[in-house]
Scaffold this motif. Structure first.
Motif, PDB file in Angstrom:
ATOM      1  N   ILE A  40       0.854  -1.172   0.000  1.00  0.00           N
ATOM      2  CA  ILE A  40       0.000   0.000   0.000  1.00  0.00           C
ATOM      3  C   ILE A  40       0.896   1.230   0.000  1.00  0.00           C
ATOM      4  O   ILE A  40       1.674   1.436   0.927  1.00  0.00           O
ATOM      5  N   LYS A  41       0.794   2.020  -1.031  1.00  0.00           N
ATOM      6  CA  LYS A  41       1.698   3.146  -1.200  1.00  0.00           C
ATOM      7  C   LYS A  41       1.549   4.170  -0.084  1.00  0.00           C
ATOM      8  O   LYS A  41       0.441   4.544   0.289  1.00  0.00           O
ATOM      9  N   ASP A  42       2.693   4.603   0.465  1.00  0.00           N
ATOM     10  CA  ASP A  42       2.749   5.663   1.479  1.00  0.00           C
ATOM     11  C   ASP A  42       2.019   5.313   2.779  1.00  0.00           C
ATOM     12  O   ASP A  42       1.594   6.208   3.517  1.00  0.00           O
ATOM     13  N   ALA A  43       1.862   4.026   3.080  1.00  0.00           N
ATOM     14  CA  ALA A  43       1.277   3.633   4.365  1.00  0.00           C
ATOM     15  C   ALA A  43       2.232   4.018   5.490  1.00  0.00           C
ATOM     16  O   ALA A  43       3.455   3.982   5.333  1.00  0.00           O
ATOM     17  N   THR A  44       1.685   4.386   6.631  1.00  0.00           N
ATOM     18  CA  THR A  44       2.538   4.751   7.763  1.00  0.00           C
ATOM     19  C   THR A  44       3.299   3.534   8.289  1.00  0.00           C
ATOM     20  O   THR A  44       4.373   3.672   8.869  1.00  0.00           O
ATOM     21  N   GLY A  45       2.730   2.353   8.111  1.00  0.00           N
ATOM     22  CA  GLY A  45       3.359   1.132   8.610  1.00  0.00           C
ATOM     23  C   GLY A  45       3.043   0.835  10.062  1.00  0.00           C
ATOM     24  O   GLY A  45       3.392  -0.227  10.582  1.00  0.00           O
ATOM     25  N   THR A  46       2.368   1.759  10.742  1.00  0.00           N
ATOM     26  CA  THR A  46       2.069   1.564  12.171  1.00  0.00           C
ATOM     27  C   THR A  46       0.582   1.690  12.492  1.00  0.00           C
ATOM     28  O   THR A  46       0.172   1.362  13.600  1.00  0.00           O
ATOM     29  N   THR A  47      -0.214   2.171  11.553  1.00  0.00           N
ATOM     30  CA  THR A  47      -1.637   2.394  11.808  1.00  0.00           C
ATOM     31  C   THR A  47      -2.449   1.477  10.906  1.00  0.00           C
ATOM     32  O   THR A  47      -2.577   1.724   9.708  1.00  0.00           O
ATOM     33  N   MET A  48      -3.004   0.402  11.489  1.00  0.00           N
ATOM     34  CA  MET A  48      -3.756  -0.566  10.693  1.00  0.00           C
ATOM     35  C   MET A  48      -4.755  -1.281  11.590  1.00  0.00           C
ATOM     36  O   MET A  48      -4.421  -1.696  12.700  1.00  0.00           O
ATOM     37  N   VAL A  49      -5.991  -1.417  11.112  1.00  0.00           N
ATOM     38  CA  VAL A  49      -7.062  -2.058  11.883  1.00  0.00           C
ATOM     39  C   VAL A  49      -7.843  -2.990  10.968  1.00  0.00           C
ATOM     40  O   VAL A  49      -8.181  -2.625   9.840  1.00  0.00           O
ATOM     41  N   LEU A  50      -8.127  -4.189  11.453  1.00  0.00           N
ATOM     42  CA  LEU A  50      -8.986  -5.124  10.731  1.00  0.00           C
ATOM     43  C   LEU A  50     -10.427  -4.875  11.145  1.00  0.00           C
ATOM     44  O   LEU A  50     -10.735  -4.803  12.330  1.00  0.00           O
ATOM     45  N   ILE A  51     -11.318  -4.719  10.168  1.00  0.00           N
ATOM     46  CA  ILE A  51     -12.720  -4.430  10.472  1.00  0.00           C
ATOM     47  C   ILE A  51     -13.462  -5.729  10.750  1.00  0.00           C
ATOM     48  O   ILE A  51     -13.498  -6.619   9.893  1.00  0.00           O
ATOM     49  N   PRO A  52     -14.081  -5.882  11.916  1.00  0.00           N
ATOM     50  CA  PRO A  52     -14.875  -7.084  12.195  1.00  0.00           C
ATOM     51  C   PRO A  52     -16.002  -7.223  11.183  1.00  0.00           C
ATOM     52  O   PRO A  52     -16.701  -6.248  10.887  1.00  0.00           O
ATOM     53  N   PRO A  53     -16.218  -8.401  10.629  1.00  0.00           N
ATOM     54  CA  PRO A  53     -17.237  -8.578   9.584  1.00  0.00           C
ATOM     55  C   PRO A  53     -18.634  -8.147  10.008  1.00  0.00           C
ATOM     56  O   PRO A  53     -19.407  -7.672   9.173  1.00  0.00           O
ATOM     57  N   GLN A  54     -18.977  -8.259  11.289  1.00  0.00           N
ATOM     58  CA  GLN A  54     -20.325  -7.902  11.710  1.00  0.00           C
ATOM     59  C   GLN A  54     -20.620  -6.418  11.535  1.00  0.00           C
ATOM     60  O   GLN A  54     -21.783  -6.014  11.453  1.00  0.00           O
ATOM     61  N   LEU A  55     -19.567  -5.577  11.469  1.00  0.00           N
ATOM     62  CA  LEU A  55     -19.785  -4.151  11.283  1.00  0.00           C
ATOM     63  C   LEU A  55     -20.048  -3.781   9.833  1.00  0.00           C
ATOM     64  O   LEU A  55     -20.552  -2.692   9.551  1.00  0.00           O
TER      65      LEU A  55
END
Length: 256
Positions: free
Chosen positions: A1-16
């Motif tokens: 992913i271009k220009d990602a910070t490399g430290t900020t990442m969250v997986l979205i729970p499927p129920q949401l």
């Protein structure tokens, strides 16, 4: 992913996301201030829309990008439930390097969007901006399990608690408590315990502290002697609320 910070990442729970046809989705913070929604290329089990590889988007597909041009995102917290009666919705907070906290939503707040299908991407808008940390980077954010409170921590060691219970009624978000100098260093992680009555924070000051949500100014309920030799980057809580774990710059994982 271009220009990602490399430290900020969250997986979205499927129920949401209503078991979206896109499969598992990651939220990734980028250096231009944006948050990208990226397909992991993995279908969601139990979803009839993801029975084979042709049913969900391939890995790396970017579904949406929001917030570009803002300060760099350092933390993301998902509101743990959907409060929309019109379909799937997503509400989350983004803590930024300049100290601001942006609240985004696809189904509620001041920019309500009627969902007529299961694809909420493209409808996400910023609804609120909170500025209690006034220039101090916000590296830690957490909602309580019922989504009624948003807890934030910054590099100055302060913690602020906001009432978000009225968010979907188009009302303002109020700060209801502050803990000044909660830590003597950057606050790097905040996690709410499952009972919603307590939360745990970790810091660059090598400590892990437990706080009472109802009496935050009474001081920490407990401060753990972590044994970490350097900053404590993250903390996590067990589902029963009886244990927590921390990981530090020294490469150790401690369990309490």
């Amino acid at each position: 992913i271009k220009d990602a910070t490399g430290t900020t990442m969250v997986l979205i729970p499927p129920q949401l996301t209503g078991f979206s046809r896109h499969g598992i989705i990651l939220m990734v913070g980028c250096l231009d201030g944006s948050i990208s929604f990226v397909c992991a290329g993995v279908g969601i089990p139990d979803s009839r829309k993801c029975n084979d590889a042709s049913k969900f988007s391939p890995a790396g597909t970017i579904l949406d990008t929001i917030g570009s041009g803002n300060s760099i995102p350092l933390s993301v917290a998902l509101c743990p439930y959907s409060n929309s009666h019109t379909g799937p919705s997503l509400t989350f907070a983004v803590g930024r390097k300049n100290g601001s906290i942006d609240i985004y939503s696809s189904g509620g707040g001041n920019d309500s969007h009627m969902m007529t299908h299961d694809d909420l991407y493209g409808s996400i808008r910023r609804c609120h901006r909170l500025t209690p940390h006034a220039g101090a980077p916000v590296r830690s954010l957490c909602y309580t399990p019922d989504g009624s409170l948003l807890i934030s921590g910054c590099d100055e060691g302060h913690i602020y608690i906001h009432d978000t219970s009225s968010f979907h009624a188009n009302e303002s978000i109020r700060m209801v408590a502050s803990i000044l100098n909660a830590h003597r260093g950057y606050i790097l992680s905040i996690k709410a315990l499952p009972d919603g009555k307590r939360f745990v924070s970790s810091s660059a000051d090598k400590t892990v502290k437990v706080w009472d949500v109802g009496m935050p100014n009474a001081g920490p309920v407990h401060t753990f002697d972590t044994g970490h030799e350097n900053m404590v980057w993250d903390v996590a809580c067990a589902a029963d609320g009886k244990r927590c774990a921390s990981c530090g710059d020294d490469g150790l994982i401690q369990i309490y």
